[in-house]
Design a protein around this motif. Sequence first.
Motif, short mmCIF file in Angstrom:
data_model
loop_
_atom_site.label_atom_id
_atom_site.label_comp_id
_atom_site.label_asym_id
_atom_site.label_seq_id
_atom_site.Cartn_x
_atom_site.Cartn_y
_atom_site.Cartn_z
N GLU A 91 0.84 -1.19 0.00
CA GLU A 91 0.00 0.00 0.00
C GLU A 91 0.87 1.24 0.00
OE1 GLU A 91 -1.56 0.85 4.30
OE2 GLU A 91 -1.72 -1.32 3.97
N GLY A 92 0.23 2.37 -0.24
CA GLY A 92 0.95 3.64 -0.25
C GLY A 92 0.75 4.40 -1.54
N ASP A 93 1.51 5.48 -1.68
CA ASP A 93 1.35 6.39 -2.80
C ASP A 93 1.54 5.72 -4.16
OD1 ASP A 93 0.84 8.61 -1.11
OD2 ASP A 93 2.99 8.85 -0.78
N VAL A 94 2.46 4.78 -4.26
CA VAL A 94 2.73 4.09 -5.53
C VAL A 94 1.48 3.35 -6.01
CG1 VAL A 94 4.07 2.21 -6.58
CG2 VAL A 94 5.21 3.87 -5.12
N MET A 95 0.71 2.84 -5.07
CA MET A 95 -0.43 2.02 -5.45
C MET A 95 -1.61 2.83 -6.00
SD MET A 95 1.03 -0.76 -5.11
CE MET A 95 -0.27 -1.90 -5.53
N LYS A 96 -1.47 4.16 -6.03
CA LYS A 96 -2.49 4.99 -6.68
C LYS A 96 -2.46 4.79 -8.19
CE LYS A 96 -2.21 8.53 -3.13
NZ LYS A 96 -1.67 9.85 -2.79
N ASP A 97 -1.26 4.50 -8.72
CA ASP A 97 -1.09 4.36 -10.16
C ASP A 97 -0.86 2.93 -10.62
OD1 ASP A 97 -1.28 7.13 -10.64
OD2 ASP A 97 0.83 7.41 -10.15
N PHE A 98 -0.64 2.01 -9.69
CA PHE A 98 -0.32 0.64 -10.06
C PHE A 98 -1.18 -0.36 -9.29
CE2 PHE A 98 3.39 3.28 -10.73
CZ PHE A 98 3.73 2.97 -12.04
N ASN A 99 -1.58 -1.42 -9.99
CA ASN A 99 -2.32 -2.50 -9.34
C ASN A 99 -1.37 -3.41 -8.57
OD1 ASN A 99 -4.74 -1.59 -10.44
ND2 ASN A 99 -4.46 -2.81 -12.29
N SER A 100 -0.15 -3.52 -9.06
CA SER A 100 0.89 -4.29 -8.37
C SER A 100 2.23 -3.64 -8.65
CB SER A 100 0.90 -5.76 -8.81
OG SER A 100 1.27 -5.86 -10.17
N PHE A 101 3.15 -3.77 -7.68
CA PHE A 101 4.46 -3.14 -7.83
C PHE A 101 5.45 -3.86 -6.92
CE2 PHE A 101 7.82 -0.09 -7.88
CZ PHE A 101 7.64 0.65 -9.03
N SER A 102 6.60 -4.23 -7.47
CA SER A 102 7.66 -4.84 -6.65
C SER A 102 9.02 -4.38 -7.13
CB SER A 102 7.57 -6.36 -6.66
OG SER A 102 7.80 -6.87 -7.95
N PHE A 103 9.96 -4.35 -6.16
CA PHE A 103 11.36 -4.03 -6.42
C PHE A 103 12.17 -5.29 -6.18
CE2 PHE A 103 9.52 -0.19 -4.60
CZ PHE A 103 10.08 0.84 -5.33
N LYS A 104 13.18 -5.52 -6.99
CA LYS A 104 14.11 -6.62 -6.74
C LYS A 104 15.53 -6.08 -6.81
CE LYS A 104 15.48 -11.27 -7.96
NZ LYS A 104 15.43 -12.35 -8.94
N LEU A 105 16.32 -6.42 -5.81
CA LEU A 105 17.73 -6.04 -5.75
C LEU A 105 18.56 -7.30 -5.89
CD1 LEU A 105 20.18 -4.19 -5.01
CD2 LEU A 105 19.64 -4.69 -2.61
N ASP A 106 19.51 -7.29 -6.84
CA ASP A 106 20.48 -8.38 -7.01
C ASP A 106 21.87 -7.76 -7.05
OD1 ASP A 106 18.93 -10.90 -7.52
OD2 ASP A 106 18.11 -9.70 -9.16
N ILE A 107 22.75 -8.25 -6.20
CA ILE A 107 24.14 -7.80 -6.24
C ILE A 107 24.96 -8.98 -6.74
CG2 ILE A 107 26.10 -6.91 -4.95
CD1 ILE A 107 24.09 -5.60 -3.04
N ILE A 108 25.51 -8.81 -7.94
CA ILE A 108 26.26 -9.86 -8.60
C ILE A 108 27.73 -9.57 -8.43
CG2 ILE A 108 26.67 -11.03 -10.80
CD1 ILE A 108 23.65 -9.08 -10.91
N THR A 109 28.44 -10.47 -7.79
CA THR A 109 29.84 -10.23 -7.49
C THR A 109 30.65 -11.50 -7.68
OG1 THR A 109 31.37 -9.45 -5.81
CG2 THR A 109 29.47 -10.62 -5.02
N PRO A 110 31.85 -11.42 -8.16
CA PRO A 110 32.38 -10.24 -8.84
C PRO A 110 31.80 -10.14 -10.24
CG PRO A 110 34.00 -11.99 -8.92
CD PRO A 110 32.82 -12.51 -8.11
N LYS A 111 31.92 -8.97 -10.80
CA LYS A 111 31.47 -8.76 -12.17
C LYS A 111 32.25 -9.73 -13.06
CE LYS A 111 31.82 -5.33 -15.74
NZ LYS A 111 32.36 -4.01 -16.02
N SER A 112 31.57 -10.41 -13.93
CA SER A 112 32.17 -11.43 -14.78
C SER A 112 33.38 -10.87 -15.55
CB SER A 112 31.13 -11.95 -15.77
OG SER A 112 31.68 -12.94 -16.59
#
Length: 159
Positions: A91-112
């Motif tokens: 819930e929150g301000d983002v949900m005024k414009d979106f029916n669903s919303f998610s963030f994903k963080l991936d830290i890939i180490t070391p860079k190939s």
Amino acid sequence: MARIQKLEAVTEVMCCPAKLYRMFTRDAPELPKYLPKAFHSVEVIGDGEVCLGTGFVWKAVPHGAGSAILTKQKITAVDNKNRSITYTVLEGDVMKDFNSFSFKLDIITPKSGTTDGTSLVKWSVEYEKANEDVVDPIEILKACEVATTEMNIHLLKKA
């Protein structure tokens, strides 16, 4: 019928990937101290342990926006070993414009192919627009990139 869309951004960092991951997970309530223009407050809901199901309340300012937005999020996927976490906005301000919303963080180490300590940080947003007039959340994704770059600089200075 609305469809799920996805945007991604990748940033190179030189700081310790474990410390960076910790700043966006367990130590997220400290973000306003280091990035006050981007984060006004971050609250972990629960006992402070960051795991599947942990809730967060974020008051953040998307890149280029004049005012902060408030979101309540829950961790819906986590792999601490591989430094990957998904936050789903409930819930929150983002949900005024979106029916669903998610963030994903991936830290890939070391860079190939590198030995210089460079890691890649990938932010992904998956969303379903509430209607056709809603613009893609490019500014929200840009805010993730900027926060990553600024936290990288902070952690490098601290090292």
